[in-house]
Design a protein around this motif. Structure first.
Motif, PDB file in Angstrom:
ATOM      1  N   VAL A  75       0.840  -1.199   0.000  1.00  0.00           N
ATOM      2  CA  VAL A  75       0.000   0.000   0.000  1.00  0.00           C
ATOM      3  C   VAL A  75       0.878   1.254   0.000  1.00  0.00           C
ATOM      4  O   VAL A  75       0.631   2.205  -0.755  1.00  0.00           O
ATOM      5  N   GLN A  76       1.919   1.258   0.807  1.00  0.00           N
ATOM      6  CA  GLN A  76       2.801   2.420   0.888  1.00  0.00           C
ATOM      7  C   GLN A  76       3.554   2.655  -0.422  1.00  0.00           C
ATOM      8  O   GLN A  76       3.777   3.808  -0.810  1.00  0.00           O
ATOM      9  N   ALA A  77       3.951   1.592  -1.109  1.00  0.00           N
ATOM     10  CA  ALA A  77       4.654   1.752  -2.379  1.00  0.00           C
ATOM     11  C   ALA A  77       3.757   2.435  -3.413  1.00  0.00           C
ATOM     12  O   ALA A  77       4.217   3.298  -4.168  1.00  0.00           O
ATOM     13  N   GLY A  78       2.472   2.073  -3.441  1.00  0.00           N
ATOM     14  CA  GLY A  78       1.537   2.752  -4.341  1.00  0.00           C
ATOM     15  C   GLY A  78       1.396   4.219  -3.986  1.00  0.00           C
ATOM     16  O   GLY A  78       1.369   5.091  -4.866  1.00  0.00           O
ATOM     17  N   ALA A  79       1.330   4.517  -2.693  1.00  0.00           N
ATOM     18  CA  ALA A  79       1.239   5.912  -2.249  1.00  0.00           C
ATOM     19  C   ALA A  79       2.515   6.675  -2.624  1.00  0.00           C
ATOM     20  O   ALA A  79       2.455   7.833  -3.041  1.00  0.00           O
TER      21      ALA A  79
ATOM     22  N   ARG B 179       1.041   8.200   6.735  1.00  0.00           N
ATOM     23  CA  ARG B 179       1.493   9.511   7.187  1.00  0.00           C
ATOM     24  C   ARG B 179       2.652   9.960   6.298  1.00  0.00           C
ATOM     25  O   ARG B 179       3.567   9.215   6.035  1.00  0.00           O
ATOM     26  N   GLY B 180       2.577  11.177   5.832  1.00  0.00           N
ATOM     27  CA  GLY B 180       3.624  11.706   4.967  1.00  0.00           C
ATOM     28  C   GLY B 180       3.333  11.544   3.490  1.00  0.00           C
ATOM     29  O   GLY B 180       4.022  12.121   2.660  1.00  0.00           O
ATOM     30  N   TYR B 181       2.322  10.752   3.150  1.00  0.00           N
ATOM     31  CA  TYR B 181       1.928  10.594   1.748  1.00  0.00           C
ATOM     32  C   TYR B 181       0.701  11.471   1.519  1.00  0.00           C
ATOM     33  O   TYR B 181      -0.426  11.061   1.755  1.00  0.00           O
ATOM     34  N   THR B 182       0.939  12.692   1.067  1.00  0.00           N
ATOM     35  CA  THR B 182      -0.145  13.666   0.969  1.00  0.00           C
ATOM     36  C   THR B 182      -1.231  13.268  -0.018  1.00  0.00           C
ATOM     37  O   THR B 182      -2.365  13.700   0.110  1.00  0.00           O
ATOM     38  N   HIS B 183      -0.892  12.457  -0.996  1.00  0.00           N
ATOM     39  CA  HIS B 183      -1.870  12.035  -2.011  1.00  0.00           C
ATOM     40  C   HIS B 183      -2.621  10.768  -1.612  1.00  0.00           C
ATOM     41  O   HIS B 183      -3.509  10.329  -2.322  1.00  0.00           O
ATOM     42  N   GLY B 184      -2.224  10.144  -0.498  1.00  0.00           N
ATOM     43  CA  GLY B 184      -2.915   8.967  -0.009  1.00  0.00           C
ATOM     44  C   GLY B 184      -2.603   7.694  -0.785  1.00  0.00           C
ATOM     45  O   GLY B 184      -1.728   7.661  -1.644  1.00  0.00           O
ATOM     46  N   ALA B 185      -3.345   6.648  -0.461  1.00  0.00           N
ATOM     47  CA  ALA B 185      -3.139   5.339  -1.073  1.00  0.00           C
ATOM     48  C   ALA B 185      -3.599   5.347  -2.528  1.00  0.00           C
ATOM     49  O   ALA B 185      -4.491   6.103  -2.915  1.00  0.00           O
ATOM     50  N   HIS B 186      -2.999   4.472  -3.317  1.00  0.00           N
ATOM     51  CA  HIS B 186      -3.406   4.300  -4.711  1.00  0.00           C
ATOM     52  C   HIS B 186      -4.725   3.551  -4.740  1.00  0.00           C
ATOM     53  O   HIS B 186      -4.864   2.492  -4.144  1.00  0.00           O
TER      54      HIS B 186
END
Length: 84
Positions: free
Chosen positions: A12-16, A74-81
């Protein structure tokens, strides 16, 4: 050893992260285009959840189940893919 929870969270984080790269105007256009190209084929949350449920031994269930921690992104302003 990587746990199923860590595996799902990282996916999930890699997509974000790819979304962050794609939307960062400070990066070279080639980097943003490559992130966009990869995201076109990257699994979204529903696909990751389906994969997790279909392979519970390796992936341990739903990526957004009760154990989901909102700090994952947290830190991924665009959120999950999302599936698109």
């Amino acid at each position: 050893m990587t746990t199923p929870d860590e595996r799902r969270r990282t996916l999930v984080q890699a997509g974000a992260f790819l979304k962050e790269l794609r939307g960062n105007a400070a990066l070279p256009e080639a980097v943003r285009q490559e992130a966009h190209r990869l995201l076109r084929h990257y699994p979204g949350l529903r696909e990751i959840e389906h994969l997790a449920r279909a392979t519970q031994d390796a992936w341990g269930g739903s990526p957004l189940g009760a154990e989901h921690d909102p700090d994952w992104l947290r830190g991924y302003t665009h959120g999950a893919h999302q599936d698109g």
